[in-house]
Design a protein around this motif. Structure first.
Motif, PDB file in Angstrom:
ATOM      1  N   THR A   5       0.811  -1.219   0.000  1.00 42.09           N
ATOM      2  CA  THR A   5       0.000   0.000   0.000  1.00 42.09           C
ATOM      3  C   THR A   5       0.847   1.274   0.000  1.00 42.09           C
ATOM      4  O   THR A   5       0.292   2.365  -0.077  1.00 42.09           O
ATOM      5  CB  THR A   5      -0.952   0.027   1.222  1.00 42.09           C
ATOM      6  OG1 THR A   5      -0.158  -0.071   2.412  1.00 42.09           O
ATOM      7  CG2 THR A   5      -1.957  -1.113   1.148  1.00 42.09           C
ATOM      8  N   GLY A   6       2.161   1.150   0.104  1.00 38.75           N
ATOM      9  CA  GLY A   6       3.037   2.319   0.022  1.00 38.75           C
ATOM     10  C   GLY A   6       3.496   2.892   1.343  1.00 38.75           C
ATOM     11  O   GLY A   6       4.040   3.999   1.382  1.00 38.75           O
ATOM     12  N   LYS A   7       3.315   2.184   2.429  1.00 40.26           N
ATOM     13  CA  LYS A   7       3.712   2.696   3.747  1.00 40.26           C
ATOM     14  C   LYS A   7       5.204   3.023   3.791  1.00 40.26           C
ATOM     15  O   LYS A   7       5.599   4.095   4.246  1.00 40.26           O
ATOM     16  CB  LYS A   7       3.381   1.683   4.848  1.00 40.26           C
ATOM     17  CG  LYS A   7       1.920   1.352   4.994  1.00 40.26           C
ATOM     18  CD  LYS A   7       1.692   0.293   6.064  1.00 40.26           C
ATOM     19  CE  LYS A   7       2.375  -1.024   5.810  1.00 40.26           C
ATOM     20  NZ  LYS A   7       1.916  -1.785   4.653  1.00 40.26           N
ATOM     21  N   THR A   8       6.023   2.092   3.339  1.00 37.26           N
ATOM     22  CA  THR A   8       7.476   2.283   3.384  1.00 37.26           C
ATOM     23  C   THR A   8       7.876   3.469   2.515  1.00 37.26           C
ATOM     24  O   THR A   8       8.667   4.313   2.941  1.00 37.26           O
ATOM     25  CB  THR A   8       8.208   1.006   2.936  1.00 37.26           C
ATOM     26  OG1 THR A   8       7.787  -0.082   3.766  1.00 37.26           O
ATOM     27  CG2 THR A   8       9.714   1.168   3.049  1.00 37.26           C
ATOM     28  N   TYR A   9       7.336   3.558   1.331  1.00 28.60           N
ATOM     29  CA  TYR A   9       7.666   4.677   0.438  1.00 28.60           C
ATOM     30  C   TYR A   9       7.310   6.011   1.099  1.00 28.60           C
ATOM     31  O   TYR A   9       8.091   6.964   1.043  1.00 28.60           O
ATOM     32  CB  TYR A   9       6.941   4.541  -0.904  1.00 28.60           C
ATOM     33  CG  TYR A   9       7.262   5.680  -1.821  1.00 28.60           C
ATOM     34  CD1 TYR A   9       8.418   5.675  -2.590  1.00 28.60           C
ATOM     35  CD2 TYR A   9       6.424   6.787  -1.898  1.00 28.60           C
ATOM     36  CE1 TYR A   9       8.734   6.740  -3.419  1.00 28.60           C
ATOM     37  CE2 TYR A   9       6.727   7.853  -2.723  1.00 28.60           C
ATOM     38  CZ  TYR A   9       7.882   7.829  -3.479  1.00 28.60           C
ATOM     39  OH  TYR A   9       8.191   8.888  -4.286  1.00 28.60           O
ATOM     40  N   VAL A  10       6.161   6.081   1.730  1.00 33.15           N
ATOM     41  CA  VAL A  10       5.720   7.338   2.347  1.00 33.15           C
ATOM     42  C   VAL A  10       6.679   7.764   3.448  1.00 33.15           C
ATOM     43  O   VAL A  10       7.095   8.928   3.502  1.00 33.15           O
ATOM     44  CB  VAL A  10       4.272   7.221   2.886  1.00 33.15           C
ATOM     45  CG1 VAL A  10       3.920   8.396   3.777  1.00 33.15           C
ATOM     46  CG2 VAL A  10       3.296   7.106   1.736  1.00 33.15           C
ATOM     47  N   TYR A  11       7.090   6.855   4.328  1.00 30.40           N
ATOM     48  CA  TYR A  11       7.988   7.317   5.386  1.00 30.40           C
ATOM     49  C   TYR A  11       9.397   7.551   4.869  1.00 30.40           C
ATOM     50  O   TYR A  11      10.119   8.403   5.400  1.00 30.40           O
ATOM     51  CB  TYR A  11       7.927   6.481   6.665  1.00 30.40           C
ATOM     52  CG  TYR A  11       8.422   5.062   6.638  1.00 30.40           C
ATOM     53  CD1 TYR A  11       9.762   4.754   6.518  1.00 30.40           C
ATOM     54  CD2 TYR A  11       7.538   4.004   6.813  1.00 30.40           C
ATOM     55  CE1 TYR A  11      10.209   3.444   6.540  1.00 30.40           C
ATOM     56  CE2 TYR A  11       7.968   2.697   6.846  1.00 30.40           C
ATOM     57  CZ  TYR A  11       9.317   2.423   6.705  1.00 30.40           C
ATOM     58  OH  TYR A  11       9.757   1.129   6.741  1.00 30.40           O
TER      59      TYR A  11
END
Length: 96
Positions: A5-11
């Motif tokens: 869902t993109g959690k790692t990319y966002v942080y």
């Protein structure tokens, strides 16, 4: 949230945004398991060129915490560019 869902990319992007806005240079990513730690490290490898292009080739370094390699921690503490340490919660508890 589920994977992909993109959690790692966002942080990770937030790290570079905080550096740009506030000058922060030290970041510690604490994860709940070794498997997730490996996934975060892989994400850092995969997105390295992307973030360098997106943030004007800003120098940064990342590493996975290893209690046997305290030189990395010293370097983390003293360098003046973006440093990202990835550590799992069990290693964090044992070390501190």
């Amino acid at each position: 949230m589920e994977t992909g869902t993109g959690k790692t990319y966002v942080y990770l992007k937030s790290i570079f945004e905080m550096h740009q806005q506030y000058g922060f240079t030290k970041f510690i990513i604490v994860v709940p398991s070794i498997a997730i730690k490996e996934g975060v490290t892989k994400s850092l490898q995969i997105t390295e060129e992307h973030f360098k292009r997106a943030f004007q080739n800003i120098p940064y370094d990342y590493f996975t915490y290893n209690s046997a390699n305290l030189e990395q921690v010293r370097s983390f503490a003293t360098n003046d560019y973006i440093q990202i340490m990835v550590i799992n919660i069990d290693a964090f508890r044992r070390s501190f």
